[in-house]
Design a protein around this motif. Sequence first.
Motif, PDB file in Angstrom:
ATOM      1  N   LEU A 192      11.944 -16.985  48.840  1.00  0.00           N
ATOM      2  CA  LEU A 192      11.620 -16.287  47.592  1.00  0.00           C
ATOM      3  C   LEU A 192      10.359 -15.444  47.770  1.00  0.00           C
ATOM      4  O   LEU A 192      10.280 -14.313  47.282  1.00  0.00           O
ATOM      5  CB  LEU A 192      11.456 -17.284  46.445  1.00  0.00           C
ATOM      6  N   ALA A 193       9.382 -15.997  48.507  1.00  0.00           N
ATOM      7  CA  ALA A 193       8.147 -15.242  48.768  1.00  0.00           C
ATOM      8  C   ALA A 193       8.461 -13.982  49.577  1.00  0.00           C
ATOM      9  O   ALA A 193       7.986 -12.880  49.273  1.00  0.00           O
ATOM     10  CB  ALA A 193       7.145 -16.119  49.515  1.00  0.00           C
ATOM     11  N   LEU A 194       9.304 -14.155  50.586  1.00  0.00           N
ATOM     12  CA  LEU A 194       9.690 -13.034  51.439  1.00  0.00           C
ATOM     13  C   LEU A 194      10.472 -11.985  50.646  1.00  0.00           C
ATOM     14  O   LEU A 194      10.261 -10.769  50.800  1.00  0.00           O
ATOM     15  CB  LEU A 194      10.546 -13.562  52.585  1.00  0.00           C
ATOM     16  N   LEU A 195      11.353 -12.446  49.782  1.00  0.00           N
ATOM     17  CA  LEU A 195      12.140 -11.526  48.949  1.00  0.00           C
ATOM     18  C   LEU A 195      11.219 -10.715  48.042  1.00  0.00           C
ATOM     19  O   LEU A 195      11.443  -9.525  47.802  1.00  0.00           O
ATOM     20  CB  LEU A 195      13.156 -12.297  48.099  1.00  0.00           C
ATOM     21  N   ALA A 196      10.163 -11.374  47.535  1.00  0.00           N
ATOM     22  CA  ALA A 196       9.213 -10.669  46.664  1.00  0.00           C
ATOM     23  C   ALA A 196       8.531  -9.545  47.438  1.00  0.00           C
ATOM     24  O   ALA A 196       8.407  -8.414  46.951  1.00  0.00           O
ATOM     25  CB  ALA A 196       8.181 -11.653  46.120  1.00  0.00           C
ATOM     26  N   VAL A 197       8.112  -9.852  48.687  1.00  0.00           N
ATOM     27  CA  VAL A 197       7.446  -8.845  49.520  1.00  0.00           C
ATOM     28  C   VAL A 197       8.404  -7.689  49.822  1.00  0.00           C
ATOM     29  O   VAL A 197       8.058  -6.517  49.663  1.00  0.00           O
ATOM     30  CB  VAL A 197       6.946  -9.471  50.844  1.00  0.00           C
ATOM     31  N   LEU A 198       9.631  -8.035  50.226  1.00  0.00           N
ATOM     32  CA  LEU A 198      10.610  -6.994  50.556  1.00  0.00           C
ATOM     33  C   LEU A 198      10.983  -6.157  49.330  1.00  0.00           C
ATOM     34  O   LEU A 198      11.129  -4.936  49.419  1.00  0.00           O
ATOM     35  CB  LEU A 198      11.871  -7.619  51.157  1.00  0.00           C
ATOM     36  N   GLY A 199      11.113  -6.829  48.195  1.00  0.00           N
ATOM     37  CA  GLY A 199      11.424  -6.114  46.958  1.00  0.00           C
ATOM     38  C   GLY A 199      10.328  -5.126  46.610  1.00  0.00           C
ATOM     39  O   GLY A 199      10.593  -4.003  46.179  1.00  0.00           O
ATOM     40  N   ALA A 200       9.075  -5.554  46.828  1.00  0.00           N
ATOM     41  CA  ALA A 200       7.928  -4.676  46.544  1.00  0.00           C
ATOM     42  C   ALA A 200       7.919  -3.489  47.502  1.00  0.00           C
ATOM     43  O   ALA A 200       7.669  -2.353  47.096  1.00  0.00           O
ATOM     44  CB  ALA A 200       6.631  -5.470  46.661  1.00  0.00           C
ATOM     45  N   ILE A 201       8.227  -3.740  48.784  1.00  0.00           N
ATOM     46  CA  ILE A 201       8.263  -2.650  49.772  1.00  0.00           C
ATOM     47  C   ILE A 201       9.370  -1.652  49.424  1.00  0.00           C
ATOM     48  O   ILE A 201       9.141  -0.432  49.423  1.00  0.00           O
ATOM     49  CB  ILE A 201       8.508  -3.198  51.202  1.00  0.00           C
ATOM     50  N   ALA A 202      10.559  -2.178  49.088  1.00  0.00           N
ATOM     51  CA  ALA A 202      11.682  -1.298  48.731  1.00  0.00           C
ATOM     52  C   ALA A 202      11.310  -0.443  47.528  1.00  0.00           C
ATOM     53  O   ALA A 202      11.600   0.755  47.492  1.00  0.00           O
ATOM     54  CB  ALA A 202      12.929  -2.119  48.439  1.00  0.00           C
ATOM     55  N   ALA A 203      10.648  -1.049  46.544  1.00  0.00           N
ATOM     56  CA  ALA A 203      10.252  -0.316  45.342  1.00  0.00           C
ATOM     57  C   ALA A 203       9.236   0.766  45.703  1.00  0.00           C
ATOM     58  O   ALA A 203       9.330   1.900  45.250  1.00  0.00           O
ATOM     59  CB  ALA A 203       9.675  -1.275  44.314  1.00  0.00           C
ATOM     60  N   LYS A 204       8.257   0.403  46.532  1.00  0.00           N
ATOM     61  CA  LYS A 204       7.202   1.347  46.898  1.00  0.00           C
ATOM     62  C   LYS A 204       7.757   2.568  47.637  1.00  0.00           C
ATOM     63  O   LYS A 204       7.395   3.701  47.333  1.00  0.00           O
ATOM     64  CB  LYS A 204       6.147   0.649  47.768  1.00  0.00           C
ATOM     65  N   THR A 205       8.665   2.326  48.591  1.00  0.00           N
ATOM     66  CA  THR A 205       9.245   3.458  49.326  1.00  0.00           C
ATOM     67  C   THR A 205      10.112   4.315  48.408  1.00  0.00           C
ATOM     68  O   THR A 205      10.320   5.486  48.678  1.00  0.00           O
ATOM     69  CB  THR A 205      10.115   2.995  50.520  1.00  0.00           C
ATOM     70  N   GLY A 206      10.611   3.715  47.319  1.00  0.00           N
ATOM     71  CA  GLY A 206      11.410   4.478  46.371  1.00  0.00           C
ATOM     72  C   GLY A 206      10.573   5.063  45.249  1.00  0.00           C
ATOM     73  O   GLY A 206      11.099   5.681  44.338  1.00  0.00           O
ATOM     74  N   GLY A 207       9.244   4.835  45.284  1.00  0.00           N
ATOM     75  CA  GLY A 207       8.359   5.369  44.261  1.00  0.00           C
ATOM     76  C   GLY A 207       8.447   4.630  42.936  1.00  0.00           C
ATOM     77  O   GLY A 207       8.025   5.129  41.901  1.00  0.00           O
ATOM     78  N   ALA A 208       9.001   3.400  42.956  1.00  0.00           N
ATOM     79  CA  ALA A 208       9.141   2.610  41.722  1.00  0.00           C
ATOM     80  C   ALA A 208       8.033   1.556  41.667  1.00  0.00           C
ATOM     81  O   ALA A 208       7.392   1.277  42.673  1.00  0.00           O
ATOM     82  CB  ALA A 208      10.513   1.957  41.707  1.00  0.00           C
ATOM     83  N   PRO A 209       7.797   0.963  40.478  1.00  0.00           N
ATOM     84  CA  PRO A 209       6.759  -0.075  40.371  1.00  0.00           C
ATOM     85  C   PRO A 209       7.051  -1.259  41.294  1.00  0.00           C
ATOM     86  O   PRO A 209       8.177  -1.751  41.334  1.00  0.00           O
ATOM     87  CB  PRO A 209       6.838  -0.516  38.911  1.00  0.00           C
ATOM     88  N   MET A 210       6.013  -1.721  42.027  1.00  0.00           N
ATOM     89  CA  MET A 210       6.217  -2.768  43.021  1.00  0.00           C
ATOM     90  C   MET A 210       6.530  -4.129  42.404  1.00  0.00           C
ATOM     91  O   MET A 210       7.378  -4.857  42.899  1.00  0.00           O
ATOM     92  CB  MET A 210       4.984  -2.886  43.924  1.00  0.00           C
TER      93      MET A 210
END
Length: 238
Positions: A192-210
């Motif tokens: 779950l911790a890893l998913l949170a980090v990856l979700g934040a990275i995916a959002a950041k590269t897409g210009g969305a809120p982390m």
Amino acid sequence: MVRFTPEMLEHHLTKEHFSHRMGWLRAAVLGANDGIISVVSLLVGVIASGADKESILLVAVAALVAGALSMAAGEYVSVSSQADTEKADLEKERIMLEENWEVEHAELALIYRQRGVSDATAMQVAKELMAHDALGAHAKDELGLSEIHTARPMQAAFASAASFVSGAAIPVLLVVLLPMENLGLIIAACSLALLAVLGAIAAKTGGAPMLKGAMRMTTWGFLAMALTTYVGLMFDIH
Ligand SMILES: [Zn+2]
């Protein structure tokens, strides 16, 4: 009035559009998420059922291999069929251009007119674009293909499988390295911790809120794990 040099516009175009940027990174992150969620939810279910370490490890490796191949197969089929369709469309367009240039010219002009360009300008733009690269102009503005012949099914299949494995390998390694005590809980928490980090990275590269990206990913991961844990508990094999 500000004057824009071609260099400034070039810089603006390449910098400002998130949707054009780092598509591959986003795809890789999403593939890794898939690997984590599917393997971990399977594992916590099997662990909750009371299975022994050997069975758990077998399930982990089988899930990794099956998932990677399923991702590769899905991607290969999807990219190949898209490439086939594009090729057929282009061939049809090429023949039409050969046989009826005037109709194709009028058709392209109509497309620009519908976008708000005046009649005379639309005809002129269509004429100049077709003189430059007729098939390219029709491919882009009529068929909506931004680039011709870009689909590489084998490469896409390999990339998709590799990104899945990069995520799935983490829970598999945890099963190998950790003792049985609280194994399901530890794997779920790490994932779950890893998913949170990856979700934040995916959002950041897409210009969305982390934070939103992180929450979205962990919610789905949590849901999958909770459901499979429930299934595992029902199958209690003690
Ligand atoms: Zn056409």
